[in-house]
Every structure is written in structure tokens, then in C-alpha cells.
Design an enzyme around this catalytic site. Structure first.
Site, PDB file in Angstrom:
ATOM      1  N   TYR A  33       0.822  -1.219   0.000  1.00 58.76           N
ATOM      2  CA  TYR A  33       0.000   0.000   0.000  1.00 58.76           C
ATOM      3  C   TYR A  33       0.853   1.266   0.000  1.00 58.76           C
ATOM      4  O   TYR A  33       0.428   2.294  -0.515  1.00 58.76           O
ATOM      5  CB  TYR A  33      -1.014  -0.017   1.156  1.00 58.76           C
ATOM      6  CG  TYR A  33      -2.108  -1.032   0.896  1.00 58.76           C
ATOM      7  CD1 TYR A  33      -3.151  -0.749   0.008  1.00 58.76           C
ATOM      8  CD2 TYR A  33      -2.075  -2.294   1.466  1.00 58.76           C
ATOM      9  CE1 TYR A  33      -4.128  -1.687  -0.282  1.00 58.76           C
ATOM     10  CE2 TYR A  33      -3.048  -3.246   1.192  1.00 58.76           C
ATOM     11  CZ  TYR A  33      -4.073  -2.936   0.314  1.00 58.76           C
ATOM     12  OH  TYR A  33      -5.035  -3.876   0.014  1.00 58.76           O
ATOM     13  N   GLN A  93     -15.506   2.607  -5.577  1.00 55.36           N
ATOM     14  CA  GLN A  93     -14.835   1.448  -4.967  1.00 55.36           C
ATOM     15  C   GLN A  93     -13.336   1.706  -4.935  1.00 55.36           C
ATOM     16  O   GLN A  93     -12.578   0.892  -4.419  1.00 55.36           O
ATOM     17  CB  GLN A  93     -15.115   0.197  -5.797  1.00 55.36           C
ATOM     18  CG  GLN A  93     -16.591  -0.171  -5.831  1.00 55.36           C
ATOM     19  CD  GLN A  93     -16.881  -1.191  -6.918  1.00 55.36           C
ATOM     20  OE1 GLN A  93     -16.701  -2.376  -6.720  1.00 55.36           O
ATOM     21  NE2 GLN A  93     -17.330  -0.740  -8.069  1.00 55.36           N
ATOM     22  N   HIS A 141     -14.472   1.358  -0.174  1.00 59.34           N
ATOM     23  CA  HIS A 141     -13.419   0.419   0.229  1.00 59.34           C
ATOM     24  C   HIS A 141     -12.225   1.115   0.866  1.00 59.34           C
ATOM     25  O   HIS A 141     -11.137   0.553   0.901  1.00 59.34           O
ATOM     26  CB  HIS A 141     -12.979  -0.416  -0.988  1.00 59.34           C
ATOM     27  CG  HIS A 141     -14.078  -1.266  -1.535  1.00 59.34           C
ATOM     28  ND1 HIS A 141     -14.113  -1.729  -2.823  1.00 59.34           N
ATOM     29  CD2 HIS A 141     -15.210  -1.729  -0.943  1.00 59.34           C
ATOM     30  CE1 HIS A 141     -15.230  -2.441  -2.996  1.00 59.34           C
ATOM     31  NE2 HIS A 141     -15.900  -2.456  -1.886  1.00 59.34           N
ATOM     32  N   THR A 182     -16.414  -0.742 -13.687  1.00 59.76           N
ATOM     33  CA  THR A 182     -16.410  -1.755 -12.626  1.00 59.76           C
ATOM     34  C   THR A 182     -16.951  -3.058 -13.181  1.00 59.76           C
ATOM     35  O   THR A 182     -17.887  -3.058 -13.969  1.00 59.76           O
ATOM     36  CB  THR A 182     -17.233  -1.308 -11.396  1.00 59.76           C
ATOM     37  OG1 THR A 182     -17.398  -2.434 -10.518  1.00 59.76           O
ATOM     38  CG2 THR A 182     -18.598  -0.759 -11.751  1.00 59.76           C
ATOM     39  N   SER A 183     -16.347  -4.165 -12.727  1.00 57.71           N
ATOM     40  CA  SER A 183     -16.816  -5.480 -13.179  1.00 57.71           C
ATOM     41  C   SER A 183     -18.078  -5.891 -12.428  1.00 57.71           C
ATOM     42  O   SER A 183     -18.667  -6.921 -12.727  1.00 57.71           O
ATOM     43  CB  SER A 183     -15.723  -6.522 -12.943  1.00 57.71           C
ATOM     44  OG  SER A 183     -15.388  -6.548 -11.566  1.00 57.71           O
TER      45      SER A 183
HETATM   46  P1  NAD Z   1     -12.270  -4.647 -11.408  1.00 56.62           P
HETATM   47  O1  NAD Z   1     -10.784  -4.732 -11.492  1.00 56.62           O
HETATM   48  O2  NAD Z   1     -13.018  -5.826 -10.914  1.00 56.62           O
HETATM   49  O3  NAD Z   1     -12.881  -4.321 -12.847  1.00 56.62           O
HETATM   50  C1  NAD Z   1     -12.370  -3.281 -13.619  1.00 56.62           C
HETATM   51  C2  NAD Z   1     -13.387  -2.940 -14.678  1.00 56.62           C
HETATM   52  O4  NAD Z   1     -12.894  -1.795 -15.341  1.00 56.62           O
HETATM   53  C3  NAD Z   1     -13.567  -4.051 -15.719  1.00 56.62           C
HETATM   54  O5  NAD Z   1     -14.958  -4.273 -15.915  1.00 56.62           O
HETATM   55  C4  NAD Z   1     -12.928  -3.446 -16.979  1.00 56.62           C
HETATM   56  O6  NAD Z   1     -13.602  -3.827 -18.166  1.00 56.62           O
HETATM   57  C5  NAD Z   1     -13.101  -1.969 -16.729  1.00 56.62           C
HETATM   58  N1  NAD Z   1     -12.154  -1.091 -17.425  1.00 56.62           N
HETATM   59  C6  NAD Z   1     -10.842  -1.302 -17.684  1.00 56.62           C
HETATM   60  N2  NAD Z   1     -10.306  -0.248 -18.322  1.00 56.62           N
HETATM   61  C7  NAD Z   1     -11.322   0.655 -18.452  1.00 56.62           C
HETATM   62  C8  NAD Z   1     -11.398   1.948 -19.008  1.00 56.62           C
HETATM   63  N3  NAD Z   1     -10.345   2.565 -19.564  1.00 56.62           N
HETATM   64  N4  NAD Z   1     -12.597   2.586 -18.974  1.00 56.62           N
HETATM   65  C9  NAD Z   1     -13.687   1.993 -18.411  1.00 56.62           C
HETATM   66  N5  NAD Z   1     -13.667   0.782 -17.870  1.00 56.62           N
HETATM   67  C10 NAD Z   1     -12.494   0.113 -17.884  1.00 56.62           C
HETATM   68  O7  NAD Z   1     -12.578  -3.367 -10.579  1.00 56.62           O
HETATM   69  P2  NAD Z   1     -13.715  -3.067  -9.507  1.00 56.62           P
HETATM   70  O8  NAD Z   1     -15.015  -3.571 -10.026  1.00 56.62           O
HETATM   71  O9  NAD Z   1     -13.556  -1.633  -9.149  1.00 56.62           O
HETATM   72  O10 NAD Z   1     -13.342  -3.953  -8.238  1.00 56.62           O
HETATM   73  C11 NAD Z   1     -12.022  -4.043  -7.844  1.00 56.62           C
HETATM   74  C12 NAD Z   1     -11.620  -3.627  -6.446  1.00 56.62           C
HETATM   75  O11 NAD Z   1     -10.218  -3.337  -6.599  1.00 56.62           O
HETATM   76  C13 NAD Z   1     -12.187  -2.365  -5.901  1.00 56.62           C
HETATM   77  O12 NAD Z   1     -12.768  -2.669  -4.705  1.00 56.62           O
HETATM   78  C14 NAD Z   1     -11.003  -1.451  -5.585  1.00 56.62           C
HETATM   79  O13 NAD Z   1     -10.942  -1.150  -4.206  1.00 56.62           O
HETATM   80  C15 NAD Z   1      -9.769  -2.207  -5.898  1.00 56.62           C
HETATM   81  N6  NAD Z   1      -8.843  -1.471  -6.801  1.00 56.62           N
HETATM   82  C16 NAD Z   1      -8.791  -0.109  -6.763  1.00 56.62           C
HETATM   83  C17 NAD Z   1      -7.962   0.593  -7.626  1.00 56.62           C
HETATM   84  C18 NAD Z   1      -7.942   2.094  -7.541  1.00 56.62           C
HETATM   85  O14 NAD Z   1      -8.286   2.660  -6.502  1.00 56.62           O
HETATM   86  N7  NAD Z   1      -7.584   2.819  -8.617  1.00 56.62           N
HETATM   87  C19 NAD Z   1      -7.164  -0.101  -8.540  1.00 56.62           C
HETATM   88  C20 NAD Z   1      -7.221  -1.509  -8.542  1.00 56.62           C
HETATM   89  C21 NAD Z   1      -8.077  -2.194  -7.666  1.00 56.62           C
END
Ligand code: NAD
Length: 228
Positions: free
Chosen positions: A53, A86, A104, A171-172
Site C-alpha cells: 500500500y 470502490q 473500500h 467496474t466489473s
Molecule cells: P475490477 O478490477 O473488478 O474491474 C475493472 C473494470 O474496469 C472491468 O470491468 C474493466 O472492463 C473496466 N475497465 C478497464 N479499463 C477501463 C477503461 N479505460 N474505462 C472503463 N472501464 C475500464 O474493478 P472493480 O469492479 O472496481 O473492483 C475491484 C476492487 O479493486 C475495488 O474494490 C477497488 O478497491 C480495488 N482497486 C482499486 C484501484 C484504484 O483505486 N484505482 C485499482 C485496482 C483495484
């Protein structure tokens, strides 16, 4: 003023250089989720988790909001906007959005391992072993790990219930309970989902799906909403 609610996920920050994990074979920056985002991972190797982190915090502090974050901030000129993210980065705030709920948690905060309500703003600083809360317990990142309760969920449900417009971005919809929030939106609300890999099967059929990257899809939609 209409109530507009946004649910954003890691995909909105991808074009700012912050990787999602579902696009990286289930790994988050080359780490298994179980190792860095679960209580078990923390108990097994707190040094690794803190370092992970610390790196994410450093990376996020250098990242800049992209066109999607900026477009959402413009919506405040016309709508009562609530962003529920998220994401643990602060790119919505950097872009100028004023009401942002981090389901989160947030990279730039630490919390006590004794009491989750004892949180501290740390901005870009690292957390190290031996950094203690005011009650003498080790600090950890203020991140909601898999398997932990999401304290904010009840509060944000009320925003989804009163939404006139919902925009879901990047988001997925596979992380519960965040994924269930869209079920609380009224059938009369206008609902949009922006994601190049949107899975239509996870949605009510009245959603308008925009199969585009967040920067392009969000800007286009915001321009339309501001003109209408
Ligand atoms: P996820 O990783 O499950 O899904 C990511 C989604 O983003 C996918 O559906 C993908 O198709 C889409 N995506 C990818 N590139 C994109 C773009 N340029 N434009 C639009 N959509 C795009 O992410 P989630 O559903 O947010 O769940 C993951 C968890 O991971 C969250 O709880 C979060 O806390 C954590 N996370 C956070 C970060 C961050 O804060 N930036 C980064 C990675 C993971």
C-alpha cells in the site's frame, strides 16, 4: 435539482495509469489479492502488506485525474451529484468532485488495528511497522479488505434509492456488496453503464450500455446530460 449518483470502479482510473486487477489476471500489481487485500494476508505478512500500500499510495499521489473524473466534476453545475467509488485513490477529489464516498477506504488514511474508527489522514506518507495509533496499537491502511464489513454501505444505499440518474463506470460489478447497490435504484431512474467490457447479463435491461473507455464514454454522456 435532480439527484445523480455515480458508482465508479478501478476502470475509471485505468487511463490515469492505475491498474485494475480483473484486467491483470486477477492480480493487483503482480500480487495475489489474498496476499495483500485480506485480513489473512495481513496476519501472515504485515510488512509485505504495508509495503504494497505504500507503493500504491505513492503511485496514486503522482496520478492525475483523466477526462472521465473531470467530466463528472462538471455535472455539479446542473445536478446534485454523489460519487460512490470502490477506488482507494483520490482522483475524483483531485478532479474537483465535492461529494465522494470511498466504499473500500482510502490510500491516504491509516487506521488503528484496535479500533477501525480511529483513522488518521497521512497524505503521501508511508506506514511502517511500529507506527502506532494513540492507544498504542499498530497502524494499518484504512482499506476495506475482502471479507471485512463495508461500514458505509447502509448510508450510500439511501443515495441509490433517491437517484434520478445513475452512472456506473469501470467496474466489473463482481465485488459484493458494492455490486448490489444498483438494485436499490428506482425503475424510473435513467441508468447508464460505461465499460468497454460491460457484461450485459449483470444488469437490469433498462440500462443504457456504453461500450467505451471511461474517458471517452463519460465525457460524451456528461456533455449530453448537461445539454438536456
Ligand atoms: P475490477 O478490477 O473488478 O474491474 C475493472 C473494470 O474496469 C472491468 O470491468 C474493466 O472492463 C473496466 N475497465 C478497464 N479499463 C477501463 C477503461 N479505460 N474505462 C472503463 N472501464 C475500464 O474493478 P472493480 O469492479 O472496481 O473492483 C475491484 C476492487 O479493486 C475495488 O474494490 C477497488 O478497491 C480495488 N482497486 C482499486 C484501484 C484504484 O483505486 N484505482 C485499482 C485496482 C483495484
Amino acid at each position: 435539482m435532480k439527484n445523480l449518483v455515480v458508482l465508479s470502479g478501478a476502470g475509471i482510473s485505468a487511463e490515469s495509469g492505475l491498474k485494475t486487477f480483473r484486467d491483470s489476471n486477477g492480480l493487483w500489481e503482480n500480487h495475489k489479492i489474498e496476499d495483500v487485500a485480506t485480513p489473512t494476508g495481513w496476519n501472515n505478512n504485515p510488512e509485505l502488506v504495508l509495503e504494497f500500500y505504500n507503493q500504491r499510495r505513492k503511485q496514486a499521489s503522482l496520478a492525475k485525474p483523466n477526462m472521465a473524473h473531470k467530466a463528472l466534476a462538471r455535472l455539479e453545475n446542473k445536478f446534485r451529484v454523489t460519487i460512490v467509488t470502490q477506488n482507494v485513490d483520490d482522483l475524483h477529489e483531485k478532479a474537483g468532485s465535492s461529494v465522494v464516498y470511498h466504499l473500500h477506504g482510502e490510500l491516504n488514511k491509516a487506521r488503528s488495528t484496535l479500533d477501525p474508527n480511529l483513522t488518521y489522514k497521512i497524505n503521501d506518507s508511508n506506514i511502517s511497522m511500529g507506527d502506532l495509533c494513540e492507544k498504542g496499537y499498530q497502524l494499518r491502511p484504512d482499506i476495506v479488505w475482502f471479507g471485512e464489513p463495508v461500514p458505509m454501505i447502509e448510508k450510500v444505499i439511501t443515495y441509490f434509492r433517491s437517484a434520478d440518474i445513475l452512472i456506473v463506470i469501470g467496474t466489473s460489478l463482481s465485488v459484493y456488496p458494492a455490486s448490489s447497490l444498483i438494485d436499490h435504484v428506482n425503475s424510473f431512474a435513467d441508468c447508464y453503464y460505461i465499460d468497454p467490457n460491460a457484461n450485459e447479463n449483470t444488469l437490469r435491461d433498462d440500462f443504457t450500455i456504453i461500450f467505451k473507455q471511461a474517458s471517452v464514454g463519460t465525457k460524451e454522456l456528461v456533455d449530453i446530460l448537461l445539454r438536456s
